[in-house]
Design a protein around this motif. Structure first.
Motif, PDB file in Angstrom:
ATOM      1  N   ARG A 246       0.904  -1.081  -0.145  1.00  0.00           N
ATOM      2  CA  ARG A 246      -0.488  -0.091  -0.268  1.00  0.00           C
ATOM      3  C   ARG A 246       0.543   1.052   0.096  1.00  0.00           C
ATOM      4  O   ARG A 246       2.119   1.040   0.680  1.00  0.00           O
ATOM      5  CB  ARG A 246      -0.845   0.240   1.479  1.00  0.00           C
ATOM      6  CG  ARG A 246      -1.431  -1.717   1.532  1.00  0.00           C
ATOM      7  CD  ARG A 246      -2.989  -1.733   1.171  1.00  0.00           C
ATOM      8  NE  ARG A 246      -3.979  -0.084   1.483  1.00  0.00           N
ATOM      9  CZ  ARG A 246      -5.473  -0.178   1.002  1.00  0.00           C
ATOM     10  NH1 ARG A 246      -5.077  -0.774   0.378  1.00  0.00           N
ATOM     11  NH2 ARG A 246      -5.779   0.951   1.462  1.00  0.00           N
TER      12      ARG A 246
ATOM     13  N   LEU B 250      -2.133   0.839  12.892  1.00  0.00           N
ATOM     14  CA  LEU B 250      -2.047  -0.401  13.260  1.00  0.00           C
ATOM     15  C   LEU B 250      -1.300  -1.402  13.488  1.00  0.00           C
ATOM     16  O   LEU B 250      -1.885  -2.650  13.549  1.00  0.00           O
ATOM     17  CB  LEU B 250      -2.959  -0.584  11.652  1.00  0.00           C
ATOM     18  CG  LEU B 250      -4.157   0.417  11.351  1.00  0.00           C
ATOM     19  CD1 LEU B 250      -4.897   0.255  10.067  1.00  0.00           C
ATOM     20  CD2 LEU B 250      -5.354   0.191  12.179  1.00  0.00           C
ATOM     21  N   ALA B 251       0.115  -1.637  12.583  1.00  0.00           N
ATOM     22  CA  ALA B 251       1.151  -2.624  13.089  1.00  0.00           C
ATOM     23  C   ALA B 251       1.509  -2.880  14.459  1.00  0.00           C
ATOM     24  O   ALA B 251       1.237  -4.135  14.899  1.00  0.00           O
ATOM     25  CB  ALA B 251       2.090  -2.361  12.108  1.00  0.00           C
TER      26      ALA B 251
ATOM     27  N   PHE C 111      -1.053  -2.855  16.260  1.00  0.00           N
ATOM     28  CA  PHE C 111      -2.702  -3.394  17.382  1.00  0.00           C
ATOM     29  C   PHE C 111      -2.556  -4.820  18.122  1.00  0.00           C
ATOM     30  O   PHE C 111      -1.398  -5.988  17.496  1.00  0.00           O
ATOM     31  CB  PHE C 111      -3.568  -3.790  16.095  1.00  0.00           C
ATOM     32  CG  PHE C 111      -4.896  -4.590  16.414  1.00  0.00           C
ATOM     33  CD1 PHE C 111      -5.749  -3.633  17.330  1.00  0.00           C
ATOM     34  CD2 PHE C 111      -4.669  -5.618  16.650  1.00  0.00           C
ATOM     35  CE1 PHE C 111      -7.092  -4.480  17.884  1.00  0.00           C
ATOM     36  CE2 PHE C 111      -6.167  -6.394  16.976  1.00  0.00           C
ATOM     37  CZ  PHE C 111      -7.456  -4.920  17.801  1.00  0.00           C
TER      38      PHE C 111
ATOM     39  N   ARG D 285      -2.458  -7.581  18.681  1.00  0.00           N
ATOM     40  CA  ARG D 285      -3.449  -9.275  18.128  1.00  0.00           C
ATOM     41  C   ARG D 285      -3.240 -10.319  18.565  1.00  0.00           C
ATOM     42  O   ARG D 285      -4.128 -10.230  19.190  1.00  0.00           O
ATOM     43  CB  ARG D 285      -2.467  -9.855  16.828  1.00  0.00           C
ATOM     44  CG  ARG D 285      -2.212  -8.207  15.973  1.00  0.00           C
ATOM     45  CD  ARG D 285      -2.157  -8.792  14.038  1.00  0.00           C
ATOM     46  NE  ARG D 285      -2.510  -7.748  13.087  1.00  0.00           N
ATOM     47  CZ  ARG D 285      -2.949  -7.789  12.017  1.00  0.00           C
ATOM     48  NH1 ARG D 285      -4.095  -9.594  12.259  1.00  0.00           N
ATOM     49  NH2 ARG D 285      -2.792  -7.174  11.383  1.00  0.00           N
TER      50      ARG D 285
ATOM     51  N   SER E  72      -8.107  -0.251  17.229  1.00  0.00           N
ATOM     52  CA  SER E  72      -8.110  -0.135  15.926  1.00  0.00           C
ATOM     53  C   SER E  72      -9.672   1.216  16.085  1.00  0.00           C
ATOM     54  O   SER E  72     -10.170   0.622  16.256  1.00  0.00           O
ATOM     55  CB  SER E  72      -8.097  -1.433  15.193  1.00  0.00           C
ATOM     56  OG  SER E  72      -8.663  -1.446  14.447  1.00  0.00           O
ATOM     57  N   PRO E  73     -10.021   1.398  14.639  1.00  0.00           N
ATOM     58  CA  PRO E  73     -11.134   1.395  14.660  1.00  0.00           C
ATOM     59  C   PRO E  73     -12.160   0.665  14.060  1.00  0.00           C
ATOM     60  O   PRO E  73     -14.061   0.183  14.690  1.00  0.00           O
ATOM     61  CB  PRO E  73     -11.219   2.684  12.473  1.00  0.00           C
ATOM     62  CG  PRO E  73     -10.635   2.607  13.299  1.00  0.00           C
ATOM     63  CD  PRO E  73      -9.368   1.844  13.861  1.00  0.00           C
ATOM     64  N   ALA E  74     -11.864  -0.984  13.997  1.00  0.00           N
ATOM     65  CA  ALA E  74     -12.394  -1.955  13.503  1.00  0.00           C
ATOM     66  C   ALA E  74     -12.154  -2.725  15.131  1.00  0.00           C
ATOM     67  O   ALA E  74     -13.544  -3.721  14.843  1.00  0.00           O
ATOM     68  CB  ALA E  74     -11.477  -3.217  12.982  1.00  0.00           C
TER      69      ALA E  74
ATOM     70  N   ASN F  86      -0.189   6.517  11.661  1.00  0.00           N
ATOM     71  CA  ASN F  86      -0.069   5.453  11.358  1.00  0.00           C
ATOM     72  C   ASN F  86       1.676   5.370  10.544  1.00  0.00           C
ATOM     73  O   ASN F  86       1.038   4.400   9.400  1.00  0.00           O
ATOM     74  CB  ASN F  86      -1.453   5.068   9.817  1.00  0.00           C
ATOM     75  CG  ASN F  86      -1.688   3.293   9.793  1.00  0.00           C
ATOM     76  OD1 ASN F  86      -0.517   2.597  10.550  1.00  0.00           O
ATOM     77  ND2 ASN F  86      -2.554   2.858   9.070  1.00  0.00           N
TER      78      ASN F  86
ATOM     79  N   THR G 298      -3.354  -6.225   8.030  1.00  0.00           N
ATOM     80  CA  THR G 298      -3.131  -4.832   8.880  1.00  0.00           C
ATOM     81  C   THR G 298      -3.975  -3.499   8.313  1.00  0.00           C
ATOM     82  O   THR G 298      -4.500  -2.935   9.241  1.00  0.00           O
ATOM     83  CB  THR G 298      -1.329  -4.270   8.705  1.00  0.00           C
ATOM     84  OG1 THR G 298      -0.643  -5.440   9.541  1.00  0.00           O
ATOM     85  CG2 THR G 298      -1.155  -2.856   9.741  1.00  0.00           C
ATOM     86  N   ASP G 299      -3.869  -3.312   7.360  1.00  0.00           N
ATOM     87  CA  ASP G 299      -4.066  -2.336   6.414  1.00  0.00           C
ATOM     88  C   ASP G 299      -5.677  -2.086   6.826  1.00  0.00           C
ATOM     89  O   ASP G 299      -6.652  -1.585   7.020  1.00  0.00           O
ATOM     90  CB  ASP G 299      -4.898  -1.953   4.525  1.00  0.00           C
ATOM     91  CG  ASP G 299      -3.538  -1.875   4.678  1.00  0.00           C
ATOM     92  OD1 ASP G 299      -1.631  -0.969   5.451  1.00  0.00           O
ATOM     93  OD2 ASP G 299      -2.104  -1.796   3.259  1.00  0.00           O
ATOM     94  N   LEU G 300      -6.144  -3.722   6.760  1.00  0.00           N
ATOM     95  CA  LEU G 300      -7.623  -3.778   6.879  1.00  0.00           C
ATOM     96  C   LEU G 300      -8.250  -3.455   8.315  1.00  0.00           C
ATOM     97  O   LEU G 300      -9.504  -3.264   9.042  1.00  0.00           O
ATOM     98  CB  LEU G 300      -8.307  -5.333   6.684  1.00  0.00           C
ATOM     99  CG  LEU G 300      -8.859  -5.821   5.537  1.00  0.00           C
ATOM    100  CD1 LEU G 300      -8.971  -6.718   5.166  1.00  0.00           C
ATOM    101  CD2 LEU G 300      -8.941  -4.714   4.419  1.00  0.00           C
ATOM    102  N   LEU G 301      -7.331  -2.987   9.243  1.00  0.00           N
ATOM    103  CA  LEU G 301      -7.552  -2.870  10.964  1.00  0.00           C
ATOM    104  C   LEU G 301      -8.401  -1.797  10.931  1.00  0.00           C
ATOM    105  O   LEU G 301      -8.620  -1.404  12.047  1.00  0.00           O
ATOM    106  CB  LEU G 301      -6.246  -3.226  11.329  1.00  0.00           C
ATOM    107  CG  LEU G 301      -6.198  -4.884  12.394  1.00  0.00           C
ATOM    108  CD1 LEU G 301      -4.634  -4.648  12.736  1.00  0.00           C
ATOM    109  CD2 LEU G 301      -7.370  -5.067  12.937  1.00  0.00           C
TER     110      LEU G 301
END
Lengths: 498, 498
Positions: free
Chosen positions: A106, A118-119, A121, A123, A314-316, A449, B139-142
């Motif tokens: 990206r 985001l990286a 996050f 997990r 994360s917004p997700a 980000n 990661t992008d989808l997060l």
């Protein structure tokens, strides 16, 4: 050329379309993909404008924009705001093998505001916390997406917010949301039901929240912000009795609201029987001192605090919280607005575990350190590479406002930067009114980000964009009196909601 | 009596309130809890009405209702619609030890519509699917809670819906939602922007969806339902060009829309340039034949299909799907309504794994078998114990409509059943207009979350409630000509949204 493919020439582009594929959109996607993979559409090639290609194909423009968008998301094409969509440089593997979607990275550097790292996050922790929630949540709670926090989660989150944000609350005042945007939606409906027609917002401000209020039927009135925060004197001249503010760290100017303004705002609320919606969107991150205390803690009957994990995890995750005065909770319940709009009970329980185990605060400390270093590196790079530019706002949050030299054409800079694959946002994107003569041109650099270690590279690209845009459109340079062309408030360039 | 507690007498109730506890609400909760635990407030005791106790304590009624609600949720009190809140019979352990919140079971039998079998939630599979999502999601989808499904999840879900619901779609037409209620919210805004002022709904129907449309600014018009489904002839007499229907299994009457009506509805849409929102809420569950095909598959340009996992897994998952005509997707994106309102990208990925691994369909088969047996047991029990009552609708879904003997006072029955700890809903709860003379009294029995093996017990309790209510208010009995007292459309008695 495959026998079962039909070559089509449209708008100067030769495409092979496979008639066995269902819809034209899919046919076009496949044709573009194959063209790029086989090298017939070479890297750098500017594709025709969607309107022209649609006219050539005799289809709706939607078909073309959708096909372009899909190929951009697959990494075959590169979308550049204000310029042609181009074929992207692909790795050799993809072109050689004609494989399906190549793993193209990206945009390498990203200065758009709106996202955390985001990286980073967590997990492993999040998966574990969620696993426990799925395993342990009482069956009855599986019914739920209530606004009202209950049980251990309520106590854990309340204690956390009391400690970190000095909120004042009764346990019953904590409610939950999927995001602050969603919370503004239901709050605006409640206030609409109470006879409110208008809501004031800071100008400039994050468009997501004011749009949510507008959708819920309120008229949005912008009130200017200065170096102390919202101009409460100008707020008092509107007839709004409801206002959204970002006192800890104004978005996007970065100002922390002064003590005088805080008191004035609370006094305004008392005098007008008004309510303040405190958007506490990134208050966890302050790098030079302790986070500013919440406004809610100063006037819990007048202030609704809204926070979320959108900037911290994360917004997700889709989780936020709202500290409401009791009368508002009661109203919400009696208006029957509390059902079906809350977050997943599983998500709530998982987050409560994150907090209770200390994983959330450990994560905040880790990313806070990253952000602090990243911000410092950006500040240093700006001082080094952009001598005519100034960084404003507090040392906080995930973005910094950058004032450009007077007379700079911001839109031109944004276009040039985007062409260099450095997406970023103009301060004008967040204004309600066009920029006035007293406002300098500015950018908002989101570093949440951005990859660590590449701050200098990003600023170097920005310097290049600035140089290119000033070459393209030479300005009289440096005269502060030059009136900047008022820029229409554009669509926000950020991708997520709070 | 503890020395640091202050006995307070209010509205005939003696409570010990601990002044060291922060808020009055908390003090009252603690006082009530201790009173029940120590036996001073004996089981069965009717507590004073909240208004009276609030007056006695000199506080707002809210404080009392909140304290009562909390103690109900903890299992100390029992809330009975239309009657006093009472102290509940507690297990001996709780009263003897004065322990904190005793593990009191929730209402044993529950016939309220709206929930699937929560005890059957596939915890192990869902935890595993979510774990994979957290581990593997790019990661992008997060960043995301997009409405637009992308990547492998899109293909998996599309293939599933094509196979099971015969939907017609291009992959680009699948969009995602947190629930059908949320989807109606953003769809209503899109249609409002297109000049629609009105939306027609079935009468009776589920209130959640029509409320969402109303909140988004549309006027709601009810159109009657008969034994073939929506009266399309009456729909045509309104000037609405938008309608929500439940063709597979009408809620709450249980009717499957006839083929003639389906064709008439599609013709109506063609002629009026109208759009049909197909609420496919429980179409997975059909017990006598294969599920009815979707309306969307018959007219994909005119029909928007909305489905969710709220009835198949749990509302707490917060995931739904919407198959949109392309022009609607385009409109959504161009209206900027697509951001921040979609489901969690993690949830989407987890659900896609459930589907791809076959776990979702295996779960549906298992619960489908449970529901089929549960429904058959209810039908047998009704035939045995309620000779004057008739079950209507198709052998499908998670609820069944029960017609009561003419002249029955439904509200009285609901109150009596609730007093017997058998919550259920009157058909009148779902009407837009008060019940007319041609409509018989009826109940809606939701069996999704009823415990298996206790169907006969539930119907026996219902028979008892019917007997009690007819004793309490003797009616002229059995004369079909007696006009039922029009019942005002009440608040729906269900707890969740779709």
């Amino acid at each position: 050329m495959d026998v079962d493919r039909v070559p089509v020439v449209a708008a100067g582009l030769t495409l092979e379309l496979d008639p066995s594929i269902g819809s034209l959109t899919q046919r076009l996607m496949a044709g573009l993909r194959t063209g790029v993979q086989q090298g017939r559409l070479p890297p750098g090639l500017a594709l025709p404008p969607s309107r022209a290609l649609a006219a050539g194909l005799g289809c709706s423009r939607w078909v073309v924009t959708e096909a372009y968008a899909q190929l951009v998301s697959e990494g075959y094409l590169l979308a550049v705001t204000g310029s042609a969509t181009r074929v992207r440089e692909l790795g050799p593997a993809a072109t050689a093998t004609g494989a399906t979607a190549a793993p193209v990275p990206r945009p390498r550097l990203d200065l758009l505001p709106g996202l955390p790292d985001l990286a980073a996050f967590p997990r492993v922790r999040w998966a574990e916390a969620y696993r426990r929630a799925v395993r342990e949540l009482p069956t009855d709670l599986l019914a739920g997406r209530s606004l009202l926090a209950t049980g251990p989660a309520r106590h854990t989150l309340t204690a956390y917010l009391r400690r970190t944000r000095q909120v004042q609350e009764d346990p019953t005042q904590l409610s939950l949301s999927t995001s602050s945007t969603a919370a503004v939606g239901w709050l605006a409906r409640v206030f609409g039901g109470l006879g409110h027609h208008r809501i004031a917002v800071e100008d400039p401000s994050w468009p997501g929240l004011r749009d949510a209020a507008r959708r819920a039927g309120l008229e949005v009135v912008g009130v200017p912000v200065d170096d102390q925060g919202l101009r409460v004197d100008l707020l008092a001249r509107t007839d709004a009795r409801l206002v959204i503010v970002t006192p800890a760290h104004q978005f996007p100017t970065g100002v922390a609201m002064s003590a005088e303004r805080r008191l004035a705002l609370i006094e305004w609320a008392e005098q007008t029987d008004g309510t303040v919606l405190e958007d506490d969107y990134d208050a966890e991150f302050r790098y030079d001192r302790r986070p500013v205390t919440s406004l809610q803690g100063m006037a819990p009957d007048r202030v609704v605090l809204m926070g979320s994990v959108s900037k911290s995890l994360s917004p997700a995750v889709q989780l936020g919280w709202v500290i409401l005065p009791q009368w508002l909770i009661l109203r919400l319940v009696s208006d029957d607005l509390d059902r079906g709009v809350g977050p997943s009970a599983l998500t709530v329980a998982a987050f409560a575990t994150m907090v209770a185990e200390g994983w959330y605060e450990r994560h905040l400390r880790a990313v806070g350190l990253t952000y602090r270093r990243r911000r410092a590196a950006l500040v240093a790079a700006v001082a080094h590479r952009l001598p005519g530019c100034a960084i404003g706002g507090a040392a906080a949050g995930l973005h910094l406002p950058l004032t450009l030299p007077p007379g700079t054409d911001v839109e031109q800079v944004v276009r040039a930067a985007t062409a260099l694959e450095l997406p970023l946002a103009s301060l004008d994107d967040y204004r309600l009114r066009p920029r006035g003569s007293e406002d300098g041109p500015g950018l908002v650099l989101g570093f949440g980000n951005l990859r660590s270690g590449r701050e200098d590279e990003a600023v170097a690209l920005l310097a290049q964009a600035l140089a290119e845009s000033s070459r393209r459109e030479p300005v009289s340079g440096g005269t502060a009196s030059r009136r900047a062309a008022p820029s229409a408030p554009g669509k926000p360039r950020s991708r997520t909601a709070r």
